[in-house]
Design a protein around this motif. Structure first.
Motif, mmCIF file in Angstrom:
data_model
loop_
_atom_site.group_PDB
_atom_site.id
_atom_site.type_symbol
_atom_site.label_atom_id
_atom_site.label_comp_id
_atom_site.label_asym_id
_atom_site.label_seq_id
_atom_site.Cartn_x
_atom_site.Cartn_y
_atom_site.Cartn_z
ATOM 1 N N GLU A 92 0.740 -1.354 0.013
ATOM 2 C CA GLU A 92 -0.065 0.002 0.107
ATOM 3 C C GLU A 92 0.940 1.149 -0.141
ATOM 4 O OE1 GLU A 92 -2.557 -0.338 3.206
ATOM 5 O OE2 GLU A 92 -3.931 -1.671 2.202
ATOM 6 N N ASP A 93 2.100 0.992 0.218
ATOM 7 C CA ASP A 93 2.918 2.452 0.104
ATOM 8 C C ASP A 93 4.195 2.263 -0.862
ATOM 9 O OD1 ASP A 93 5.105 1.098 1.296
ATOM 10 O OD2 ASP A 93 4.413 1.181 3.223
ATOM 11 N N GLU A 94 5.027 3.188 -1.119
ATOM 12 C CA GLU A 94 5.942 3.548 -1.881
ATOM 13 C C GLU A 94 7.462 3.370 -1.299
ATOM 14 O OE1 GLU A 94 5.347 7.468 -3.137
ATOM 15 O OE2 GLU A 94 3.376 6.930 -4.390
ATOM 16 N N SER A 95 7.409 2.610 -0.066
ATOM 17 C CA SER A 95 8.440 2.626 0.544
ATOM 18 C C SER A 95 9.682 1.529 -0.173
ATOM 19 C CB SER A 95 8.599 2.000 2.272
ATOM 20 O OG SER A 95 7.949 0.832 1.949
ATOM 21 N N MET A 96 9.189 0.877 -0.968
ATOM 22 C CA MET A 96 10.226 -0.060 -1.646
ATOM 23 C C MET A 96 10.288 0.260 -3.057
ATOM 24 S SD MET A 96 11.508 -1.829 0.789
ATOM 25 C CE MET A 96 12.231 -3.273 0.088
ATOM 26 N N GLU A 97 9.669 1.279 -3.563
ATOM 27 C CA GLU A 97 9.849 1.434 -5.008
ATOM 28 C C GLU A 97 11.530 1.921 -5.061
ATOM 29 O OE1 GLU A 97 7.177 4.945 -5.922
ATOM 30 O OE2 GLU A 97 5.847 3.338 -6.843
ATOM 31 N N PRO A 98 12.083 1.476 -6.630
ATOM 32 C CA PRO A 98 11.142 0.931 -7.490
ATOM 33 C C PRO A 98 10.951 -0.496 -7.744
ATOM 34 C CG PRO A 98 13.533 1.461 -8.290
ATOM 35 C CD PRO A 98 13.271 2.031 -6.868
ATOM 36 N N GLU A 99 11.739 -1.318 -6.683
ATOM 37 C CA GLU A 99 11.749 -2.632 -6.629
ATOM 38 C C GLU A 99 10.378 -3.220 -6.572
ATOM 39 O OE1 GLU A 99 14.463 -6.239 -4.270
ATOM 40 O OE2 GLU A 99 14.186 -3.971 -3.592
ATOM 41 N N LEU A 100 9.408 -2.747 -5.568
ATOM 42 C CA LEU A 100 8.211 -3.229 -5.330
ATOM 43 C C LEU A 100 7.431 -1.827 -5.389
ATOM 44 C CD1 LEU A 100 8.797 -5.463 -2.085
ATOM 45 C CD2 LEU A 100 8.784 -6.136 -4.711
ATOM 46 N N ARG A 101 6.026 -2.134 -5.808
ATOM 47 C CA ARG A 101 5.209 -0.933 -6.181
ATOM 48 C C ARG A 101 3.892 -1.083 -5.343
ATOM 49 N NH1 ARG A 101 5.400 -1.904 -12.836
ATOM 50 N NH2 ARG A 101 7.754 -1.916 -12.758
ATOM 51 N N PRO A 102 3.214 -0.083 -5.189
ATOM 52 C CA PRO A 102 1.809 -0.224 -4.687
ATOM 53 C C PRO A 102 0.875 -1.096 -5.421
ATOM 54 C CG PRO A 102 2.751 2.143 -4.446
ATOM 55 C CD PRO A 102 3.762 1.361 -5.347
ATOM 56 N N ASP A 103 0.220 -1.822 -4.868
ATOM 57 C CA ASP A 103 -0.540 -2.889 -5.557
ATOM 58 C C ASP A 103 -0.180 -4.185 -5.946
ATOM 59 O OD1 ASP A 103 -3.186 -1.271 -5.149
ATOM 60 O OD2 ASP A 103 -2.773 -0.249 -7.154
ATOM 61 N N ASP A 104 1.316 -4.170 -5.733
ATOM 62 C CA ASP A 104 1.759 -5.490 -6.092
ATOM 63 C C ASP A 104 1.415 -6.294 -4.953
ATOM 64 O OD1 ASP A 104 3.491 -4.644 -8.184
ATOM 65 O OD2 ASP A 104 5.255 -4.553 -6.994
ATOM 66 N N VAL A 105 1.176 -7.606 -5.143
ATOM 67 C CA VAL A 105 1.024 -8.778 -4.190
ATOM 68 C C VAL A 105 1.887 -9.584 -3.969
ATOM 69 C CG1 VAL A 105 -0.901 -10.723 -3.719
ATOM 70 C CG2 VAL A 105 -1.557 -8.689 -5.038
ATOM 71 N N LEU A 106 2.451 -9.555 -2.653
ATOM 72 C CA LEU A 106 3.502 -10.321 -2.178
ATOM 73 C C LEU A 106 2.988 -11.841 -1.631
ATOM 74 C CD1 LEU A 106 5.384 -7.449 -0.120
ATOM 75 C CD2 LEU A 106 5.338 -8.164 -2.364
ATOM 76 N N ILE A 107 3.963 -13.022 -2.035
ATOM 77 C CA ILE A 107 3.473 -14.174 -1.642
ATOM 78 C C ILE A 107 4.413 -14.187 -0.033
ATOM 79 C CG2 ILE A 107 3.607 -16.393 -1.893
ATOM 80 C CD1 ILE A 107 1.464 -14.878 -3.574
ATOM 81 N N VAL A 108 3.716 -14.349 1.139
ATOM 82 C CA VAL A 108 4.433 -14.543 2.065
ATOM 83 C C VAL A 108 4.771 -15.830 2.845
ATOM 84 C CG1 VAL A 108 4.660 -13.231 4.448
ATOM 85 C CG2 VAL A 108 3.848 -11.843 2.358
ATOM 86 N N ASN A 109 5.816 -16.136 3.319
ATOM 87 C CA ASN A 109 6.116 -17.498 4.012
ATOM 88 C C ASN A 109 6.380 -17.078 5.458
ATOM 89 O OD1 ASN A 109 6.179 -20.149 4.784
ATOM 90 N ND2 ASN A 109 8.224 -20.462 3.752
ATOM 91 N N PRO A 110 5.404 -17.483 6.333
ATOM 92 C CA PRO A 110 5.738 -17.235 7.807
ATOM 93 C C PRO A 110 6.662 -18.196 8.478
ATOM 94 C CG PRO A 110 3.461 -17.089 7.521
ATOM 95 C CD PRO A 110 3.894 -17.735 5.997
ATOM 96 N N ASP A 111 6.939 -19.410 7.785
ATOM 97 C CA ASP A 111 7.607 -20.548 8.356
ATOM 98 C C ASP A 111 9.287 -20.135 7.887
ATOM 99 O OD1 ASP A 111 5.312 -21.466 9.506
ATOM 100 O OD2 ASP A 111 4.975 -22.501 7.595
ATOM 101 N N ALA A 112 9.496 -19.309 7.041
ATOM 102 C CA ALA A 112 10.846 -18.968 6.471
ATOM 103 C C ALA A 112 11.625 -18.148 7.750
ATOM 104 C CB ALA A 112 10.866 -18.840 5.140
#
Length: 227
Positions: A138-158
């Protein structure tokens, strides 16, 4: 974001009608299932499991990946004949206060709200645990690598390693923090780390600055809409 359950249901319905089958007949041919179950799938209320998808695909003579909306090819390709995939829930920032609770509630069919499921490949599914989830940026903190509305696949076990992108929440901040992980200590009991943004306009955050800081998972993949 489009509800993947409804898209899967639409594909089942279209292919069933193309074969001239009733819901009851499709249920019978797909291993003696009940007609209401097929109706729930077509309405987008429930999603077939991997084995059910295989049975439906066999009867409808299309690939399992096509029914799962993982490809637009109706017929299996030689390179993906064993490609079935999996679905993981897209969680909201509010649900990340207790992600495991919401994931189990969704899987058990006890959650009455709107659910969006993210399709992933079987190869990716082998890398994650039962509590993996999707999260929209929802934010721009990781631009340009990640963008708002990108959907991340998150693994809690890693367990996060230096350089991994992690999802973090704290007791004193309702917002979800997505940053690159930098380890500052080797102690397991008093682990210290820094959260680095790729956008130069966003500052780095050290773990001691956040009350009740908790890493919820490591990002292992992303889904991006192409405009």
């Amino acid at each position: 974001m489009t509800d993947i359950k409804k898209l899967i249901g639409q594909r089942i319905q279209v292919e069933r009608k193309a074969k001239g089958l009733t819901q009851a007949k499709l249920a019978e041919l797909a291993g003696g299932l009940k007609q209401p179950r097929v109706n729930n799938w077509e309405q987008g209320i429930r999603t077939p499991g991997p084995e059910e998808i295989k049975q439906l695909a066999k009867v409808l003579e299309v690939s399992p990946a096509f029914l799962m909306c993982l490809t637009d090819r109706k017929q299996p390709h030689p390179l993906d004949k064993n490609y079935v995939g999996a679905l993981i829930p897209l969680l909201s920032p509010e649900q990340l206060d207790n992600p495991q609770h919401w994931i189990q509630s969704i899987k058990a069919g006890e959650y009455d709200g709107e659910i969006t499921l993210i399709p992933i490949t079987i190869e990716l599914a082998k890398m994650i645990g039962d509590n993996a989830f999707g999260l929209k940026i929802e934010d721009e903190s990781m631009e340009p690598e990640l963008r708002p509305d990108d959907v991340l696949i998150v693994n809690p076990d890693a367990t996060p390693k230096p350089g991994n992108i992690v999802v973090v929440k704290s007791d004193d901040n309702p917002e979800v923090i997505i940053r690159r992980y930098k380890q500052l200590s080797i102690s397991k009991s008093t682990q210290q780390f820094e959260l680095l943004a790729t956008n130069k306009n966003w500052s780095a955050i050290q773990s001691h600055e956040l009350l009740g800081c908790k890493i919820l998972g490591t990002v292992i993949n992303l889904s991006r809409q192409i405009a």
